[in-house]
Write a protein that holds these residues in place. Sequence first.
Motif, PDB file in Angstrom:
ATOM      1  N   HIS A  75       1.569 112.280 110.675  1.00  0.00           N
ATOM      2  CA  HIS A  75       1.078 110.787 110.438  1.00  0.00           C
ATOM      3  C   HIS A  75      -0.150 110.555 111.313  1.00  0.00           C
ATOM      4  O   HIS A  75      -0.341 110.439 112.421  1.00  0.00           O
ATOM      5  N   LEU A  76      -1.031 109.675 110.275  1.00  0.00           N
ATOM      6  CA  LEU A  76      -2.129 109.274 111.038  1.00  0.00           C
ATOM      7  C   LEU A  76      -2.307 107.698 110.479  1.00  0.00           C
ATOM      8  O   LEU A  76      -2.091 107.520 109.327  1.00  0.00           O
ATOM      9  N   ARG A  77      -3.145 107.212 111.215  1.00  0.00           N
ATOM     10  CA  ARG A  77      -3.462 105.565 110.840  1.00  0.00           C
ATOM     11  C   ARG A  77      -4.595 105.308 111.962  1.00  0.00           C
ATOM     12  O   ARG A  77      -4.845 105.410 112.773  1.00  0.00           O
ATOM     13  N   PRO A  78      -5.321 104.296 111.380  1.00  0.00           N
ATOM     14  CA  PRO A  78      -6.348 103.515 112.024  1.00  0.00           C
ATOM     15  C   PRO A  78      -5.487 102.703 113.438  1.00  0.00           C
ATOM     16  O   PRO A  78      -4.337 102.214 113.082  1.00  0.00           O
ATOM     17  N   HIS A  79      -6.163 102.715 114.347  1.00  0.00           N
ATOM     18  CA  HIS A  79      -5.626 102.277 115.578  1.00  0.00           C
ATOM     19  C   HIS A  79      -6.636 101.376 116.410  1.00  0.00           C
ATOM     20  O   HIS A  79      -7.213 101.765 117.328  1.00  0.00           O
ATOM     21  N   GLY A  80      -6.794 100.241 115.574  1.00  0.00           N
ATOM     22  CA  GLY A  80      -7.942  99.246 116.113  1.00  0.00           C
ATOM     23  C   GLY A  80      -9.287  99.707 115.294  1.00  0.00           C
ATOM     24  O   GLY A  80      -9.063 100.791 114.555  1.00  0.00           O
ATOM     25  N   PRO A  81     -10.368  99.032 115.839  1.00  0.00           N
ATOM     26  CA  PRO A  81     -11.676  99.536 115.233  1.00  0.00           C
ATOM     27  C   PRO A  81     -12.246 100.654 115.283  1.00  0.00           C
ATOM     28  O   PRO A  81     -13.203 101.290 114.460  1.00  0.00           O
ATOM     29  N   THR A  82     -11.997 101.343 116.490  1.00  0.00           N
ATOM     30  CA  THR A  82     -12.562 102.736 116.818  1.00  0.00           C
ATOM     31  C   THR A  82     -11.807 103.606 117.283  1.00  0.00           C
ATOM     32  O   THR A  82     -12.243 104.785 117.567  1.00  0.00           O
ATOM     33  N   ALA A  83     -10.445 103.617 116.906  1.00  0.00           N
ATOM     34  CA  ALA A  83      -9.607 104.822 117.126  1.00  0.00           C
ATOM     35  C   ALA A  83      -8.884 105.075 116.138  1.00  0.00           C
ATOM     36  O   ALA A  83      -8.614 104.205 115.050  1.00  0.00           O
ATOM     37  N   THR A  84      -8.179 106.310 116.050  1.00  0.00           N
ATOM     38  CA  THR A  84      -7.315 106.596 115.065  1.00  0.00           C
ATOM     39  C   THR A  84      -6.110 107.264 116.018  1.00  0.00           C
ATOM     40  O   THR A  84      -6.153 108.032 116.890  1.00  0.00           O
ATOM     41  N   LEU A  85      -4.806 106.876 115.271  1.00  0.00           N
ATOM     42  CA  LEU A  85      -3.546 107.489 115.971  1.00  0.00           C
ATOM     43  C   LEU A  85      -2.899 108.477 115.202  1.00  0.00           C
ATOM     44  O   LEU A  85      -2.767 108.519 114.104  1.00  0.00           O
TER      45      LEU A  85
END
Length: 137
Positions: A75-85
């Motif tokens: 699973h992937l998702r944006p994590h804040g404006p500059t990171a991806t989890l």
Amino acid sequence: MYIALEQPVGAQLLTPNHEELAVPVTLRYTSDDALAVHFVFPAWISLDEEEVTWTFARALLEEGLDAPAGLGAVHLRPHGPTATLLEFRTPEGVAAIRFPTASLRHFLRRSYAVTEPGGEPLQPDLDRNLATLFGAA
């Protein structure tokens, strides 16, 4: 012609007790596996002390940079404006690793220079089976 891309990137392993551990990860893309991306983790991060490679769809990486994406183990998702989890889910638990989104986008663009999205070759067996299914063989 076979082409392989590798890009080292610094990531952060997020632990259950809210600590962060710096992890060097190698992003890999090869023209002979054009639909996939490979994330290679060092041996010291795994329970069995062996290098670990997680392989998943290049399209999933692209989708997860802008919105939550994934089924099953990845699973992937944006994590804040500059990171991806990036989350890897296994029977043993979940590993959550944060990547700089700019690094992942750069890697994706480099892979598109090798094989454009939608330009991935289908396997010969798949081509043959589709032709049979549609009465062309």
